[in-house]
Design an enzyme around this catalytic site. Sequence first.
Site, short mmCIF file in Angstrom:
data_model
loop_
_atom_site.label_atom_id
_atom_site.label_comp_id
_atom_site.label_asym_id
_atom_site.label_seq_id
_atom_site.Cartn_x
_atom_site.Cartn_y
_atom_site.Cartn_z
N VAL A 12 0.87 -1.19 0.00
CA VAL A 12 0.00 0.00 0.00
C VAL A 12 0.90 1.24 0.00
O VAL A 12 1.56 1.54 0.99
CB VAL A 12 -0.94 0.01 1.23
CG1 VAL A 12 -1.84 1.24 1.19
CG2 VAL A 12 -1.76 -1.26 1.29
N HIS A 13 0.95 1.91 -1.13
CA HIS A 13 1.78 3.10 -1.31
C HIS A 13 1.07 4.02 -2.29
O HIS A 13 -0.08 3.76 -2.64
CB HIS A 13 3.18 2.71 -1.83
CG HIS A 13 3.13 1.99 -3.14
ND1 HIS A 13 3.17 2.65 -4.34
CD2 HIS A 13 2.98 0.69 -3.43
CE1 HIS A 13 3.07 1.77 -5.32
NE2 HIS A 13 2.96 0.56 -4.79
N GLY A 14 1.70 5.05 -2.74
CA GLY A 14 1.05 6.05 -3.59
C GLY A 14 0.31 5.49 -4.79
O GLY A 14 -0.85 5.81 -5.03
N ALA A 17 -2.51 3.16 -3.20
CA ALA A 17 -3.42 3.87 -2.30
C ALA A 17 -4.14 5.01 -2.99
O ALA A 17 -5.31 5.25 -2.73
CB ALA A 17 -2.66 4.38 -1.08
#
Length: 163
Positions: A12-14, A17
Amino acid sequence: MISMIRIDDRLVHGQVAVKWSKQLSVSRIIVVSDAIAKNEIQVSALKMAAPAGVKVVVLGVEKATAIINDPRSKDMKILVVTNDPKNVEELLPLLEQKDLFLNMANYGRIGGALSDKEKITETVYISPADKEVIQQIFAMGYDFQYQPLPDDSPQSLKQLIGG
């Protein structure tokens, strides 16, 4: 219902997300990893990375399968994320939903020497063991799209690997 299953080292990152969760209009992100589900610090960090209005849960393969196959999940839009193709190989036969969009990007640059891996794209490097697992997933009738961002043109991982 699963909107996408993505293999991504960063979980879960840019890109996941912000970009993918909005593109897919998901309400849940399920991180699938037996190892990560046991690590409270990683679980907390992943939950904090959740975009507004999206709930993140971190579960092992069996618990994730139970949640995804639960009739109450049919009306949800779920993004499944893992950092290991083996988790996808274990998950796929257990899922009731068979029409699945599989995506891989940002994989293989973390952990292990890049010199021991095959460069598939600028952001995907696979070990011989990864390649075997991915070939097993292909044999189940699935393919992955290499598409880091929703606006990128999708490419068949099977074609990129030559499998």
